[in-house]
Design a protein around this motif. Structure first.
Motif, mmCIF file in Angstrom:
data_model
loop_
_atom_site.group_PDB
_atom_site.id
_atom_site.type_symbol
_atom_site.label_atom_id
_atom_site.label_comp_id
_atom_site.label_asym_id
_atom_site.label_seq_id
_atom_site.Cartn_x
_atom_site.Cartn_y
_atom_site.Cartn_z
ATOM 1 N N THR A 110 0.687 -1.166 0.191
ATOM 2 C CA THR A 110 -0.036 0.082 -0.058
ATOM 3 C C THR A 110 0.784 1.386 -0.075
ATOM 4 N N THR A 111 2.358 1.244 0.182
ATOM 5 C CA THR A 111 3.088 2.433 0.217
ATOM 6 C C THR A 111 3.853 2.221 -1.169
ATOM 7 N N GLY A 112 4.533 3.079 -1.634
ATOM 8 C CA GLY A 112 5.300 3.201 -2.954
ATOM 9 C C GLY A 112 4.364 4.117 -3.798
ATOM 10 N N ASN A 113 4.525 3.515 -5.154
ATOM 11 C CA ASN A 113 4.040 4.235 -6.300
ATOM 12 C C ASN A 113 3.517 3.348 -7.418
ATOM 13 N N GLY A 114 2.745 3.861 -7.903
ATOM 14 C CA GLY A 114 2.178 2.934 -9.191
ATOM 15 C C GLY A 114 1.309 3.654 -10.208
ATOM 16 N N ASN A 115 0.768 2.753 -10.957
ATOM 17 C CA ASN A 115 -0.092 3.384 -12.148
ATOM 18 C C ASN A 115 -1.665 3.167 -11.870
ATOM 19 N N GLY A 116 -2.521 3.700 -12.532
ATOM 20 C CA GLY A 116 -3.871 3.476 -12.467
ATOM 21 C C GLY A 116 -4.886 4.397 -13.371
ATOM 22 N N ALA A 151 -11.833 8.125 -19.293
ATOM 23 C CA ALA A 151 -10.983 7.668 -18.448
ATOM 24 C C ALA A 151 -9.676 8.271 -18.782
ATOM 25 N N ILE A 152 -8.808 8.574 -17.695
ATOM 26 C CA ILE A 152 -7.339 9.143 -18.022
ATOM 27 C C ILE A 152 -6.576 8.198 -17.184
ATOM 28 N N ASP A 153 -5.374 8.158 -17.703
ATOM 29 C CA ASP A 153 -4.224 7.548 -17.044
ATOM 30 C C ASP A 153 -4.065 8.367 -15.774
ATOM 31 N N ILE A 154 -3.584 7.804 -14.492
ATOM 32 C CA ILE A 154 -3.117 8.541 -13.401
ATOM 33 C C ILE A 154 -1.803 7.624 -13.009
#
Length: 363
Positions: free
Chosen positions: A304-310, A318-321
């Motif tokens: 649940t920590t760190g980073n990633g895409n979505g 819809a957009i990339d985040i």
């Protein structure tokens, strides 16, 4: 006589407006002065304007109300300032339809063992709910999701990997293994373990019994930033049907242009609330792709920590985040491709936590 009376009323209204110094070149609008996304607790003091002999249009000023930290909508301060509850909801086929799922302001969905998903409903106004559930056991990562909203976490048992955190002072929680018969009860319409429920009244009593704080912490940092103007995502791709790719319940969302909401389906049918009979629907969908590993005994550890895409999905687009969370008990933030933190539309939100091996489909 009626025409003369009406003309007299209209003339009186004109005189009254002129006496108040109204500029006749200005248009009367039903919009209040805008506030910023972070000024969610500010109340308005403008009184509603009623024109004519109770025949005019009333302008809703939201007097005495505040913005909800969960939905960004105007709510009574009694609800908007209180800590929410976060309830673990059973989501296997034998346990649907769920009770009072429609009342949840935010839903988290994440995979658990065997390819099934479990849900966590976050509720702001839950006092009048007579039956919530069925309530199921905790997984470690759900504790962290609940913590992001300063919620009292409600569950019936836990995986062994969540036990230390639940027994610590870091998360206030109500556990059916401890509080069955008071905060929790069993129904006769399903077999155990799919028949464990709670209610608003029982939850309030459980919170009081435990001595938990009932308002948000003074240093709480709100998770979502809500837009003051409708978010339309003009540069986004069309998103009429959204499929998060979970293997067992095979859920999807379908966009309804008439009300701007995404309606939820799973197990090949509409997902409904057992208490109301309504299909559940959401204004916002957030897809959050995460790293994970398998403990080897069927349980997952989801980072649940760190980073990633979505993805952020609303109003048929819809957009990339990207997402980022720096500390264990911090709050996840979402950013667009330019690195700016996104604002989302006021309303209910469904968050899909998706393993990085998953397959999201947007049509």
């Amino acid at each position: 006589m009626k025409k003369k009376r009406l003309a007299g009323i209209c003339m009186a209204a004109v005189v009254l407006l002129a006496g108040c110094g109204t500029n006749t070149n200005e248009k009367v609008t039903n919009k209040t002065e805008p506030t910023t996304a972070k000024e969610t607790q500010e109340t308005t003091t403008v009184a509603p304007l009623v024109i004519g002999d109770n025949q005019g249009t009333e302008i809703n000023s939201h007097e005495g109300m505040i913005k909800s930290k969960l939905t960004g909508e105007w709510v009574d301060p009694e609800n908007g300032n209180r800590r929410p509850i976060a309830v673990m909801l059973n989501n296997i086929k034998e346990a649907i339809p769920q009770s009072s799922i429609e009342a949840a302001d935010i839903i988290y969905e994440a995979p658990v063992e065997g390819g099934i998903t479990r849900l966590m409903g976050i509720y702001e106004n839950f006092d009048e709910l007579d039956k919530i559930g069925s309530v199921r056991s905790s997984r470690l990562y759900y504790c962290y999701f609940a913590k992001e909203f300063d919620a009292v976490y409600v569950h019936w048992g836990q995986a062994i990997y969540a036990q230390d955190l639940l027994n610590s002072s870091n998360i206030d929680n109500l556990n059916g293994l401890e509080l069955e018969g008071s905060t929790f009860f069993r129904s006769s319409d399903r077999v155990a373990p799919h028949n464990g429920y709670t209610s608003g009244e029982r939850l309030l009593a459980g919170i009081e019994k435990k001595g938990y704080r009932t308002d948000y912490a003074s240093d709480y940092k709100q998770k979502f930033l809500f837009a003051e103007q409708e978010v339309t995502l003009p540069d986004g791709v069309s998103a009429k049907k959204v499929t998060p790719g979970y293997a067992v319940n095979k859920p999807w969302f379908e966009y309804n242009e008439s009300d701007g909401l995404y309606y939820r389906y799973q197990y090949g049918a509409e997902q409904i609330d057992k208490e109301t009979g309504n299909q559940i629907a959401y204004k916002n969908i957030i897809m959050q792709t995460v790293n994970y590993y398998d403990y080897g005994d069927g349980y997952y550890y989801i980072y649940t920590t760190g980073n990633g895409n979505g993805k952020y999905i609303t109003n048929g687009k819809a957009i990339d985040i990207t997402w980022k969370k720096d500390t264990e008990f911090g709050v996840t933030r979402y950013y667009d491709t330019s690195g700016k933190e996104i604002t989302i539309n006021p309303g209910k939100t469904w968050v899909c936590i998706i393993q990085n091996s998953g397959n999201i489909s947007i049509e």
